[in-house]
Design a protein around this motif. Sequence first.
Motif, PDB file in Angstrom:
ATOM      1  N   ASP A   1      38.827   0.565  20.914  1.00 45.93           N
ATOM      2  CA  ASP A   1      38.848  -0.728  21.414  1.00 45.93           C
ATOM      3  C   ASP A   1      37.737  -1.612  21.159  1.00 45.93           C
ATOM      4  O   ASP A   1      37.590  -2.837  21.521  1.00 45.93           O
ATOM      5  CB  ASP A   1      39.240  -0.816  22.581  1.00 45.93           C
ATOM      6  CG  ASP A   1      38.679  -0.365  23.430  1.00 45.93           C
ATOM      7  OD1 ASP A   1      37.303   0.279  23.539  1.00 45.93           O
ATOM      8  OD2 ASP A   1      38.854  -0.868  25.049  1.00 45.93           O
TER       9      ASP A   1
ATOM     10  N   ARG B   1      34.494  -1.406  22.674  1.00 45.80           N
ATOM     11  CA  ARG B   1      33.347  -1.376  23.708  1.00 45.80           C
ATOM     12  C   ARG B   1      32.256  -0.464  23.364  1.00 45.80           C
ATOM     13  O   ARG B   1      32.836   1.003  22.989  1.00 45.80           O
ATOM     14  CB  ARG B   1      34.142  -0.369  25.346  1.00 45.80           C
ATOM     15  CG  ARG B   1      33.701   0.676  26.011  1.00 45.80           C
ATOM     16  CD  ARG B   1      33.250  -0.881  26.987  1.00 45.80           C
ATOM     17  NE  ARG B   1      33.653  -1.626  27.265  1.00 45.80           N
ATOM     18  CZ  ARG B   1      33.283  -2.268  27.797  1.00 45.80           C
ATOM     19  NH1 ARG B   1      32.220  -3.532  28.383  1.00 45.80           N
ATOM     20  NH2 ARG B   1      34.499  -3.736  28.431  1.00 45.80           N
TER      21      ARG B   1
ATOM     22  N   SER C   1      33.404  -1.292  11.851  1.00 48.84           N
ATOM     23  CA  SER C   1      34.200  -2.928  12.084  1.00 48.84           C
ATOM     24  C   SER C   1      34.538  -3.916  11.596  1.00 48.84           C
ATOM     25  O   SER C   1      32.757  -4.487  11.106  1.00 48.84           O
ATOM     26  CB  SER C   1      34.035  -3.534  13.929  1.00 48.84           C
ATOM     27  OG  SER C   1      34.199  -4.356  14.790  1.00 48.84           O
TER      28      SER C   1
ATOM     29  N   THR D   1      29.577  -5.354  23.177  1.00 46.25           N
ATOM     30  CA  THR D   1      31.297  -5.314  23.087  1.00 46.25           C
ATOM     31  C   THR D   1      31.855  -6.278  22.820  1.00 46.25           C
ATOM     32  O   THR D   1      33.243  -6.180  21.885  1.00 46.25           O
ATOM     33  CB  THR D   1      31.882  -4.544  24.931  1.00 46.25           C
ATOM     34  OG1 THR D   1      31.288  -3.589  25.184  1.00 46.25           O
ATOM     35  CG2 THR D   1      33.120  -4.886  24.761  1.00 46.25           C
TER      36      THR D   1
ATOM     37  N   ARG E   1      34.304  -6.960  19.532  1.00 43.44           N
ATOM     38  CA  ARG E   1      35.579  -8.260  19.190  1.00 43.44           C
ATOM     39  C   ARG E   1      35.919  -9.271  19.108  1.00 43.44           C
ATOM     40  O   ARG E   1      37.214 -10.005  19.333  1.00 43.44           O
ATOM     41  CB  ARG E   1      35.669  -7.642  21.069  1.00 43.44           C
ATOM     42  CG  ARG E   1      36.138  -5.961  21.728  1.00 43.44           C
ATOM     43  CD  ARG E   1      36.565  -5.947  22.991  1.00 43.44           C
ATOM     44  NE  ARG E   1      36.518  -4.730  23.785  1.00 43.44           N
ATOM     45  CZ  ARG E   1      36.877  -4.175  24.704  1.00 43.44           C
ATOM     46  NH1 ARG E   1      37.307  -5.344  25.759  1.00 43.44           N
ATOM     47  NH2 ARG E   1      37.088  -3.346  25.129  1.00 43.44           N
TER      48      ARG E   1
END
Length: 424
Positions: A222, A224, A384, A418, A422
């Motif tokens: 996620d 993190r 990512s 983080t 995101r």
Amino acid sequence: MRVRGKPWWLFAAGNLTGAAVAAALFLVGPLAGPPELEPGELVILSGQDDSTGGQRQQLINLWNDSHPRNRARIVSVPQAADGQWIEMASRAEDGDTDIFNLDVAWTAYFADPPSGRRLIRPIDESLLAEEPGRAFMAKPLETCRYAGKLWGLPFNTDAGLLYYRTDQGLKPPFDWAAIERGAGRAGFEAAYTGQLAGYEGLTVNTLEAVWAAGGRLDVAADGRVTLDLDRWDEAMRRLTPRRTGPPVVLPRSTTFDETGSRGAFQDGRVLFMRNWPVAYRAMTAGDEPGPARPPVKFSVAKLPGPSVLGGQNLAISERTRKPRAAQALIEFLTNDQSQRALFDPGGFAATRAAVYEDETIKQKYPYASLLREAVDTARLRPVSPNYVAFSKRLHQLVSEVLTGRQKQLPRDLADRLTQALRGR
């Protein structure tokens, strides 16, 4: 057409490389190319070719000699990684690019951009002449996969090496304590230099320093981030130029990219330098631009810790109207013979283990085995679609420490990273 499972162009080239291939193509004349490939020019968007002798362009010349219906052309974008990403991402929508030469850290973004539909299309593995897992080294190939699909093929890989002066009685292996003992050596301004300017190179150097200090950077599915801040603080201590006492890190390093740090090493200002393998050939080829420098006696060793895995992957643009031709060109540029040419004489780290296992290569380039080990043990940067935002936030925060604007990294560093991963 295929000959015993191989593309026609690989069969035609046989075991020849470099000038021998060019001579063979000259003798037989240009080949029309497989009729099933869509006709038309193929445009490759890439960073500047810093291989020795422009070896990437030499490979394109060979392709063009044998593919008059699909001549290829390289369009160069800014050399620094940050500038490359901005320009490639902006050009991805215009449909004028067929192939992207992407930094290995960008696969996820181009396959799944946060702001819209994908910018590259998956490789059609049913058309490949070789099974990728057998053809390529595991780590470079891993950077081509995302969300269960293969999005490119490894063009060249990269792993950081530690360059050191062989005329100063230095003997590997070297940990950070050994590097620090070089501070104050007569005739040298400092012990060490790296790529510590505020760009992607600083992210790479930071992660390597953290790993050398025994630190970690863990990223959950996620986004993190968890890390051990005390080890990150130790890495910052090592990389920050001292304000008092004999300097370990050359103060000007906070303005250096790969070229700047190489110049400081060649000019005899430091004992050690962290850099990519292509610097080895640049310092031995004798054809660098600018004023001639006296030859420096050096060798390479492993970094004090694992390297970040670098390199570039070739991916097919989602907007291309010639996907089969683009994939055929990618196969050509990543095949065994092309990989040998990129390493010898090009100086790029090859993505196929067979190149490093060649006895002629090992005798001609004694560091080849060390380089292969560095690639095999290298670590990937976070995977990512928001990696670029993560890297920018990280190297901005690190730069503030290295340049003295902040005394230490923020205590909420994990939370800040983080948020970047995101997309916030």
